[in-house]
Design a protein around this motif. Structure first.
Motif, mmCIF file in Angstrom:
data_model
loop_
_atom_site.group_PDB
_atom_site.id
_atom_site.type_symbol
_atom_site.label_atom_id
_atom_site.label_comp_id
_atom_site.label_asym_id
_atom_site.label_seq_id
_atom_site.Cartn_x
_atom_site.Cartn_y
_atom_site.Cartn_z
ATOM 1 N N SER A 389 0.835 -1.210 0.000
ATOM 2 C CA SER A 389 0.000 0.000 0.000
ATOM 3 C C SER A 389 0.861 1.247 0.000
ATOM 4 N N LEU A 390 1.913 1.267 0.815
ATOM 5 C CA LEU A 390 2.798 2.441 0.840
ATOM 6 C C LEU A 390 3.548 2.588 -0.480
ATOM 7 N N ALA A 391 3.910 1.460 -1.102
ATOM 8 C CA ALA A 391 4.560 1.552 -2.412
ATOM 9 C C ALA A 391 3.614 2.126 -3.455
ATOM 10 N N ASN A 392 2.332 1.733 -3.415
ATOM 11 C CA ASN A 392 1.351 2.292 -4.346
ATOM 12 C C ASN A 392 1.131 3.780 -4.102
ATOM 13 N N ILE A 393 1.164 4.181 -2.821
ATOM 14 C CA ILE A 393 1.011 5.605 -2.507
ATOM 15 C C ILE A 393 2.150 6.400 -3.126
ATOM 16 N N ALA A 394 3.366 5.860 -3.013
ATOM 17 C CA ALA A 394 4.523 6.570 -3.566
ATOM 18 C C ALA A 394 4.462 6.651 -5.090
ATOM 19 N N LYS A 395 3.923 5.613 -5.748
ATOM 20 C CA LYS A 395 3.926 5.576 -7.211
ATOM 21 C C LYS A 395 2.756 6.341 -7.826
ATOM 22 N N TYR A 396 1.570 6.216 -7.251
ATOM 23 C CA TYR A 396 0.371 6.668 -7.965
ATOM 24 C C TYR A 396 -0.471 7.705 -7.229
ATOM 25 N N ALA A 397 -0.415 7.770 -5.913
ATOM 26 C CA ALA A 397 -1.451 8.494 -5.179
ATOM 27 C C ALA A 397 -1.288 10.013 -5.211
ATOM 28 N N ARG A 398 -0.029 10.483 -5.338
ATOM 29 C CA ARG A 398 0.248 11.925 -5.217
ATOM 30 C C ARG A 398 -0.286 12.453 -3.878
ATOM 31 N N ALA A 399 -0.058 11.677 -2.825
ATOM 32 C CA ALA A 399 -0.552 12.037 -1.494
ATOM 33 C C ALA A 399 0.507 12.833 -0.743
ATOM 34 N N THR A 400 0.052 13.548 0.292
ATOM 35 C CA THR A 400 0.967 14.308 1.147
ATOM 36 C C THR A 400 1.086 13.697 2.541
ATOM 37 N N ARG A 401 0.219 12.762 2.871
ATOM 38 C CA ARG A 401 0.326 12.077 4.162
ATOM 39 C C ARG A 401 -0.456 10.764 4.088
ATOM 40 N N ALA A 402 -0.125 9.883 5.020
ATOM 41 C CA ALA A 402 -0.792 8.580 5.081
ATOM 42 C C ALA A 402 -0.881 8.139 6.533
ATOM 43 N N THR A 403 -1.808 7.242 6.791
ATOM 44 C CA THR A 403 -2.020 6.710 8.135
ATOM 45 C C THR A 403 -2.102 5.194 8.056
ATOM 46 N N VAL A 404 -1.411 4.537 8.966
ATOM 47 C CA VAL A 404 -1.467 3.078 9.076
ATOM 48 C C VAL A 404 -2.001 2.741 10.464
ATOM 49 N N ARG A 405 -3.056 1.942 10.486
ATOM 50 C CA ARG A 405 -3.651 1.526 11.771
ATOM 51 C C ARG A 405 -3.774 0.011 11.789
ATOM 52 N N VAL A 406 -3.317 -0.600 12.875
ATOM 53 C CA VAL A 406 -3.460 -2.037 13.087
ATOM 54 C C VAL A 406 -4.046 -2.234 14.481
ATOM 55 N N ALA A 407 -5.160 -2.952 14.549
ATOM 56 C CA ALA A 407 -5.831 -3.139 15.836
ATOM 57 C C ALA A 407 -6.489 -4.507 15.873
ATOM 58 N N ARG A 408 -6.764 -4.959 17.075
ATOM 59 C CA ARG A 408 -7.458 -6.233 17.277
ATOM 60 C C ARG A 408 -8.942 -5.939 17.512
ATOM 61 N N GLU A 409 -9.813 -6.581 16.737
ATOM 62 C CA GLU A 409 -11.258 -6.479 16.906
ATOM 63 C C GLU A 409 -11.822 -7.884 16.975
ATOM 64 N N ASP A 410 -12.206 -8.306 18.187
ATOM 65 C CA ASP A 410 -12.686 -9.670 18.424
ATOM 66 C C ASP A 410 -11.605 -10.653 17.983
ATOM 67 N N ARG A 411 -11.960 -11.522 17.027
ATOM 68 C CA ARG A 411 -10.975 -12.511 16.577
ATOM 69 C C ARG A 411 -10.250 -12.055 15.314
ATOM 70 N N TRP A 412 -10.386 -10.779 14.963
ATOM 71 C CA TRP A 412 -9.792 -10.260 13.730
ATOM 72 C C TRP A 412 -8.674 -9.282 14.061
ATOM 73 N N VAL A 413 -7.672 -9.277 13.210
ATOM 74 C CA VAL A 413 -6.670 -8.208 13.193
ATOM 75 C C VAL A 413 -7.003 -7.318 12.001
ATOM 76 N N VAL A 414 -7.278 -6.053 12.270
ATOM 77 C CA VAL A 414 -7.685 -5.103 11.238
ATOM 78 C C VAL A 414 -6.479 -4.259 10.845
ATOM 79 N N VAL A 415 -6.178 -4.268 9.568
ATOM 80 C CA VAL A 415 -5.083 -3.462 9.018
ATOM 81 C C VAL A 415 -5.697 -2.429 8.079
ATOM 82 N N GLU A 416 -5.410 -1.162 8.327
ATOM 83 C CA GLU A 416 -6.023 -0.087 7.546
ATOM 84 C C GLU A 416 -4.955 0.917 7.135
ATOM 85 N N VAL A 417 -4.895 1.185 5.842
ATOM 86 C CA VAL A 417 -3.951 2.179 5.299
ATOM 87 C C VAL A 417 -4.770 3.229 4.569
#
Length: 467
Positions: A389-417
């Motif tokens: 995801s970070l590689a795609n941001i660098a190549k295509y997104a033309r973004a100025t900032r990004a956020t990465v969140r990883v958390a446990r929700e019940d029996r799931w690990v949620v990864v959000e970019v």
């Protein structure tokens, strides 16, 4: 399960969380066998007003009144067809007739499942075993004859006529009486007077006004008719599910078969991804580090040849070889990090993702909230999802900032970019996002991409900690 979807209407973390909940419910619906997709006669409200407003009441009433025709047709068809087929078995003509009868009653049973769903809102999943592949009709007929669901269909259709006859008589009685009482003012206006007798009591209505009390009783009869219809509908749907649906063991087999097919497809994609990765590593080693080390060996050989005659030239070649060695080591380190980073094994996701963020082309905020380390497969997949995801941001997104969140929700690990780039990310076959979905699918995870034009882009993966 790899799930790729787009929500053109908006973005943000809330949209991603909602999409993830939708995907989880969708996956639960896929893995669940049986059940209803909407309200049924069994779980609809029982208050008179709610029943009068519900279409299920009137659909059930129509079915209970009209299904006698289907029941009678099945009774006549089965009686005549089976009797004639069995009588002609002795001259072999009856065998193809029996085969046609079997196909016919299975088709009628399929129709009945749809009618039950339309009338009562009850979805009865197909209980039939999968027919053998190939074009041999005898093999397929043999499999149909060996399927217990085929004979349960026959029992259901054989009993359909007496059951629908009782339902028709009860429905016709209560609804005709209700209709007559409700229409009594109109009947009196046409006939000029009606005497209504109930037991030993009688009531004379000479004009429409005097017939209004009968219409009031008609409203009470309407409520009774709706309750009677509801009870018969619940009974009929339960009976239909018993004989036309899957038994418990069959339902488990269907669920296991679906899950097996899903896992087989996921593993196949995982094998393809691993083979592609192996070829990439081989290509990188051949074109990168191997060529670099070959150049170093040649420089050292040349330096050794010049060591006596041209010490300065040999020194320069040695310096060049030293520089090439450091570059080869760097390339090998990058390659090893792409296979499986050592920091992920030693220290876990938080330091590994912080390292990725430190090398990113835009400022990245990392938030990891895991009470305990998840399984190694989950950590690895989460790491590479963030890396891609970070590689795609660098190549295509033309973004100025990004956020990465990883958390446990019940029996799931949620990864959000999340990034604030231009959006419009699309998962293409054999592309990076599709590869992430395949990685998640290998452990029954889900991947959602929400990237409307103009951004923001949200890549969210829900990875199970148990499977």
């Amino acid at each position: 399960m790899g799930e790729l979807s787009r929500n053109p209407g908006g973005g943000g973390a809330t949209a991603s969380a909602g999409a993830a909940r939708w995907a989880r419910k969708r996956w639960a619906a896929v893995m669940q066998v049986g059940g209803e997709t909407a309200a049924t006669v069994a779980d609809s409200p029982w208050t008179p007003l709610a029943m009068a407003r519900s279409s299920l009441t009137w659909r059930s009433a129509i079915y209970l009144a009209a299904s006698l025709a289907l029941g009678l047709g099945c009774f006549v068809g089965l009686t005549v067809g089976l009797t004639l087929s069995l009588a002609l078995v002795i001259i072999w003509v009856g065998l193809p007739m029996l085969a046609l009868m079997m196909i016919a009653w299975r088709c009628v049973a399929m129709l009945e499942r749809q009618l039950v769903r339309a009338a009562f809102g009850v979805r009865i999943p197909s209980p039939y075993r999968r027919l053998p592949e190939g074009r041999n009709p005898l093999t397929k007929l043999k499999a149909m004859a060996a399927d217990p669901a085929t004979w349960k269909d026959l029992v259901y259709l054989a009993l359909l006529f007496p059951i629908t006859l009782v339902e028709f008589v009860v429905s016709a009685t209560v609804w005709s009486a209700t209709g007559m009482m409700l229409a009594m003012p109109v009947i009196v206006a046409v006939d000029g007077g009606v005497e209504v007798s109930v037991g030993f009591a009688s009531y004379w209505a000479g004009n429409p006004v005097e017939a209004l009390p009968i219409s009031v009783f008609g409203l009470l009869a309407l409520v009774l008719a709706m309750y009677v219809t509801r009870v018969m509908a619940i009974g009929h749907s339960a009976w239909a599910r018993l004989l036309l649906g899957s038994s418990v063991s069959q339902a488990e087999n269907v669920e296991l078969r679906k899950r097996t097919e899903h896992l087989r497809a996921s593993r196949a994609r995982g094998v393809d991804a691993a083979e592609f990765e192996r070829r990439r590593i081989e290509r990188d080693l051949h074109d990168g580090a191997q060529q670099r080390l070959l150049s170093v060996a040649m420089d050292i050989g040349r330096a050794r040849a010049k060591l006596d005659d041209d010490p300065e030239g040999a020194r320069a070649l040695i310096e060049q070889a030293h520089s090439g060695t450091k570059e080869a080591i760097s390339e090998l380190r990058d390659l090893a990090r792409g296979i499986y980073p050592a920091i992920l094994t030693d220290r876990g996701l938080d330091p590994a993702l912080s390292g990725l963020a430190g090398r990113a082309s835009v400022p990245v905020e990392v938030d990891v909230d895991l009470p305990e380390r998840p399984p190694a497969a989950v950590e690895s997949i989460a790491y590479f999802i963030v890396a891609e995801s970070l590689a795609n941001i660098a190549k295509y997104a033309r973004a100025t900032r990004a956020t990465v969140r990883v958390a446990r929700e019940d029996r799931w690990v949620v990864v959000e970019v999340i990034d604030n780039g231009v959006g419009g990310a699309v998962a293409r076959p054999e592309g990076g996002l599709a590869g992430l979905a395949d990685r998640a699918a290998t452990i029954d995870g889900m991947l959602i991409v929400d990237s409307p034009p103009g951004g923001p882009t949200i890549v969210r993966a829900d990875l199970p900690c148990t499977w």
